[in-house]
Write a protein that holds these residues in place. Structure first.
Motif, PDB file in Angstrom:
ATOM      1  N   ARG A 139       0.840  -1.187   0.000  1.00  0.00           N
ATOM      2  CA  ARG A 139       0.000   0.000   0.000  1.00  0.00           C
ATOM      3  C   ARG A 139       0.884   1.249   0.000  1.00  0.00           C
ATOM      4  NH1 ARG A 139       0.471   2.673   4.360  1.00  0.00           N
ATOM      5  NH2 ARG A 139       0.902   1.691   6.359  1.00  0.00           N
ATOM      6  N   SER A 140       0.318   2.358  -0.425  1.00  0.00           N
ATOM      7  CA  SER A 140       1.044   3.612  -0.470  1.00  0.00           C
ATOM      8  C   SER A 140       1.624   3.921   0.897  1.00  0.00           C
ATOM      9  CB  SER A 140       0.102   4.755  -0.862  1.00  0.00           C
ATOM     10  OG  SER A 140      -0.515   4.461  -2.071  1.00  0.00           O
ATOM     11  N   ASN A 141       2.861   4.410   0.904  1.00  0.00           N
ATOM     12  CA  ASN A 141       3.500   4.836   2.142  1.00  0.00           C
ATOM     13  C   ASN A 141       4.063   3.699   2.994  1.00  0.00           C
ATOM     14  OD1 ASN A 141       4.154   7.397   2.982  1.00  0.00           O
ATOM     15  ND2 ASN A 141       2.788   7.277   4.753  1.00  0.00           N
ATOM     16  N   VAL A 142       4.006   2.486   2.480  1.00  0.00           N
ATOM     17  CA  VAL A 142       4.485   1.342   3.275  1.00  0.00           C
ATOM     18  C   VAL A 142       6.010   1.342   3.393  1.00  0.00           C
ATOM     19  CG1 VAL A 142       4.642  -0.312   1.351  1.00  0.00           C
ATOM     20  CG2 VAL A 142       4.157  -1.147   3.657  1.00  0.00           C
ATOM     21  N   GLY A 143       6.661   2.052   2.455  1.00  0.00           N
ATOM     22  CA  GLY A 143       8.126   2.076   2.458  1.00  0.00           C
ATOM     23  C   GLY A 143       8.716   1.321   1.277  1.00  0.00           C
ATOM     24  N   LYS A 144       7.945   1.223   0.201  1.00  0.00           N
ATOM     25  CA  LYS A 144       8.372   0.450  -0.976  1.00  0.00           C
ATOM     26  C   LYS A 144       9.536   1.124  -1.693  1.00  0.00           C
ATOM     27  CE  LYS A 144       5.129  -0.393  -3.963  1.00  0.00           C
ATOM     28  NZ  LYS A 144       5.309   0.496  -5.123  1.00  0.00           N
ATOM     29  N   SER A 145       9.414   2.424  -1.929  1.00  0.00           N
ATOM     30  CA  SER A 145      10.522   3.130  -2.601  1.00  0.00           C
ATOM     31  C   SER A 145      11.781   3.057  -1.755  1.00  0.00           C
ATOM     32  CB  SER A 145      10.173   4.598  -2.833  1.00  0.00           C
ATOM     33  OG  SER A 145       8.905   4.716  -3.400  1.00  0.00           O
ATOM     34  N   SER A 146      11.617   3.220  -0.453  1.00  0.00           N
ATOM     35  CA  SER A 146      12.773   3.159   0.449  1.00  0.00           C
ATOM     36  C   SER A 146      13.400   1.768   0.413  1.00  0.00           C
ATOM     37  CB  SER A 146      12.348   3.492   1.878  1.00  0.00           C
ATOM     38  OG  SER A 146      11.729   4.753   1.936  1.00  0.00           O
ATOM     39  N   THR A 192      10.752   8.350  -3.440  1.00  0.00           N
ATOM     40  CA  THR A 192       9.928   8.207  -2.239  1.00  0.00           C
ATOM     41  C   THR A 192       8.835   9.266  -2.352  1.00  0.00           C
ATOM     42  OG1 THR A 192      11.600   9.498  -1.128  1.00  0.00           O
ATOM     43  CG2 THR A 192      11.575   7.183  -0.631  1.00  0.00           C
ATOM     44  N   SER A 193       7.638   8.785  -2.327  1.00  0.00           N
ATOM     45  CA  SER A 193       6.530   9.598  -2.804  1.00  0.00           C
ATOM     46  C   SER A 193       5.985  10.538  -1.747  1.00  0.00           C
ATOM     47  CB  SER A 193       5.422   8.664  -3.271  1.00  0.00           C
ATOM     48  OG  SER A 193       5.268   7.641  -2.321  1.00  0.00           O
ATOM     49  N   LYS A 210       9.692  -0.908   8.292  1.00  0.00           N
ATOM     50  CA  LYS A 210       9.755   0.051   9.393  1.00  0.00           C
ATOM     51  C   LYS A 210       9.974  -0.624  10.749  1.00  0.00           C
ATOM     52  CE  LYS A 210       6.906   3.156   6.611  1.00  0.00           C
ATOM     53  NZ  LYS A 210       6.021   4.318   6.553  1.00  0.00           N
ATOM     54  N   ASP A 249      12.404  -0.562  12.573  1.00  0.00           N
ATOM     55  CA  ASP A 249      13.072   0.323  13.548  1.00  0.00           C
ATOM     56  C   ASP A 249      12.092   1.115  14.400  1.00  0.00           C
ATOM     57  OD1 ASP A 249      13.019   3.331  12.115  1.00  0.00           O
ATOM     58  OD2 ASP A 249      12.894   1.669  10.722  1.00  0.00           O
ATOM     59  N   LYS A 250      10.839   1.172  13.950  1.00  0.00           N
ATOM     60  CA  LYS A 250       9.843   1.932  14.713  1.00  0.00           C
ATOM     61  C   LYS A 250       9.173   1.104  15.810  1.00  0.00           C
ATOM     62  CE  LYS A 250       8.742   5.714  11.679  1.00  0.00           C
ATOM     63  NZ  LYS A 250       7.684   6.678  11.391  1.00  0.00           N
ATOM     64  N   SER A 265      14.196  -2.731   7.714  1.00  0.00           N
ATOM     65  CA  SER A 265      14.188  -1.288   7.987  1.00  0.00           C
ATOM     66  C   SER A 265      15.132  -0.600   7.024  1.00  0.00           C
ATOM     67  CB  SER A 265      14.634  -1.005   9.420  1.00  0.00           C
ATOM     68  OG  SER A 265      15.006   0.370   9.531  1.00  0.00           O
ATOM     69  N   SER A 266      14.626   0.398   6.348  1.00  0.00           N
ATOM     70  CA  SER A 266      15.499   1.148   5.445  1.00  0.00           C
ATOM     71  C   SER A 266      16.346   2.138   6.233  1.00  0.00           C
ATOM     72  CB  SER A 266      14.671   1.872   4.381  1.00  0.00           C
ATOM     73  OG  SER A 266      13.790   2.783   4.989  1.00  0.00           O
ATOM     74  N   VAL A 267      16.027   2.328   7.507  1.00  0.00           N
ATOM     75  CA  VAL A 267      16.816   3.220   8.353  1.00  0.00           C
ATOM     76  C   VAL A 267      18.059   2.485   8.868  1.00  0.00           C
ATOM     77  CG1 VAL A 267      16.837   4.542  10.516  1.00  0.00           C
ATOM     78  CG2 VAL A 267      14.856   4.656   9.001  1.00  0.00           C
TER      79      VAL A 267
HETATM   80  P1  GDP Z   1       6.149   4.177  -0.604  1.00  0.00           P
HETATM   81  O1  GDP Z   1       5.018   5.125  -0.792  1.00  0.00           O
HETATM   82  O2  GDP Z   1       5.681   2.811  -0.259  1.00  0.00           O
HETATM   83  O3  GDP Z   1       7.142   4.165  -1.719  1.00  0.00           O
HETATM   84  O4  GDP Z   1       6.904   4.636   0.742  1.00  0.00           O
HETATM   85  P2  GDP Z   1       8.234   5.499   0.928  1.00  0.00           P
HETATM   86  O5  GDP Z   1       9.450   4.657   0.706  1.00  0.00           O
HETATM   87  O6  GDP Z   1       8.094   6.751   0.153  1.00  0.00           O
HETATM   88  O7  GDP Z   1       8.156   5.783   2.511  1.00  0.00           O
HETATM   89  C1  GDP Z   1       7.040   6.432   3.079  1.00  0.00           C
HETATM   90  C2  GDP Z   1       7.486   7.141   4.352  1.00  0.00           C
HETATM   91  O8  GDP Z   1       7.932   6.193   5.308  1.00  0.00           O
HETATM   92  C3  GDP Z   1       8.669   8.083   4.126  1.00  0.00           C
HETATM   93  O9  GDP Z   1       8.496   9.189   4.961  1.00  0.00           O
HETATM   94  C4  GDP Z   1       9.867   7.257   4.539  1.00  0.00           C
HETATM   95  O10 GDP Z   1      10.946   8.040   4.997  1.00  0.00           O
HETATM   96  C5  GDP Z   1       9.285   6.425   5.662  1.00  0.00           C
HETATM   97  N1  GDP Z   1       9.974   5.118   5.760  1.00  0.00           N
HETATM   98  C6  GDP Z   1      10.127   4.212   4.782  1.00  0.00           C
HETATM   99  N2  GDP Z   1      10.787   3.138   5.230  1.00  0.00           N
HETATM  100  C7  GDP Z   1      11.073   3.357   6.532  1.00  0.00           C
HETATM  101  C8  GDP Z   1      11.745   2.600   7.553  1.00  0.00           C
HETATM  102  O11 GDP Z   1      12.229   1.474   7.354  1.00  0.00           O
HETATM  103  N3  GDP Z   1      11.822   3.167   8.785  1.00  0.00           N
HETATM  104  C9  GDP Z   1      11.298   4.390   9.065  1.00  0.00           C
HETATM  105  N4  GDP Z   1      11.418   4.851  10.308  1.00  0.00           N
HETATM  106  N5  GDP Z   1      10.666   5.130   8.134  1.00  0.00           N
HETATM  107  C10 GDP Z   1      10.540   4.624   6.875  1.00  0.00           C
END
Ligand code: GDP
Length: 194
Positions: free
Chosen positions: A31-38, A52-53, A143, A145-146, A175-177
């Motif tokens: 889903r959007s914002n899940v962290g796919k681009s990261s 990262t959208s 995520k 790390d959260k 975790s992408s962090v």
């Molecule tokens: P996408 O919409 O699935 O491509 O998600 P993004 O990669 O753009 O990430 C959405 C938000 O979550 C951004 O603000 C990222 O910085 C944050 N984010 C993504 N991955 C992680 C992670 O592993 N840890 C944390 N703390 N934040 C993350």
């Protein structure tokens, strides 16, 4: 895999636009914002190849990335974005279904799910869809790390239970962090494209 080159090849909406190669493909869905681009950027050691959208769900195309001339990552547009119209949603669903069910080069789908929350209805549907079509799936819980380490197990169980997760599938905490899970994810991908 040590990645030195990664480039976007094409943004496609229909099979005629898919790249004409025999390279194996790994699709990435969530889903959007899940962290796919990261996730993609972490795996290919980039800051922002996969964007990262700031506007979740905006990209309604399948984005093909060529990785090391060895495989394609196919970034599937994020689902669960409330602001798209029903017509767009149906179009989106058909595009993805066509790709997932008809693309011979597809070896596995990385299904990204936020470790912090119970899976959404769409997360569950995606997993069940992949199981139904017998498409190999690698679940990546993002995520991490959260969430405090001591609670990882509990969150993992909640997700697995909701998905009716099959123990033979891969489940990777990521975790992408912290880059946790990066090597494990590459191992799963490399095994899938062998
Ligand atoms: P996408 O919409 O699935 O491509 O998600 P993004 O990669 O753009 O990430 C959405 C938000 O979550 C951004 O603000 C990222 O910085 C944050 N984010 C993504 N991955 C992680 C992670 O592993 N840890 C944390 N703390 N934040 C993350």
């Amino acid at each position: 895999m040590k990645v030195h080159s990664a480039d976007i090849v094409i943004s496609a909406v229909a099979p005629a636009q898919y790249p004409e190669t025999d390279l194996p493909e790994i699709a990435l869905a969530g889903r959007s914002n899940v962290g796919k681009s990261s996730f993609i950027n972490t795996l290919i050691n980039r800051k922002n190849l996969a964007r990262t959208s700031s506007k979740p769900g905006k990209t309604q195309t399948l984005n093909f990335y060529l990785i090391e001339d060895a495989l394609h990552f196919v970034d599937v547009p994020g689902y669960g974005y409330a602001k798209v119209s029903k017509t767009e949603r149906v179009k989106w669903g058909k595009m993805i279904e066509t790709y997932l069910t008809q693309r011979e080069q597809l070896r596995a789908v990385v299904s990204l799910i936020d470790l912090r929350h119970a899976p959404t209805q769409e997360d569950i549907q995606m997993y069940q869809f992949l199981k139904y079509y017998e498409i190999p799936v690698i679940v990546v819980a993002t995520k991490a790390d959260k969430i405090p380490r001591g609670k990882w197990n509990k969150h993992e169980s909640v997700i697995k239970k909701a998905l009716h997760f099959e123990q033979t599938d891969q489940f990777i905490l990521f975790s992408s962090v912290t880059k946790q899970g990066k090597e494990e994810a590459w191992q799963a991908i490399e095994a899938a494209i062998k």
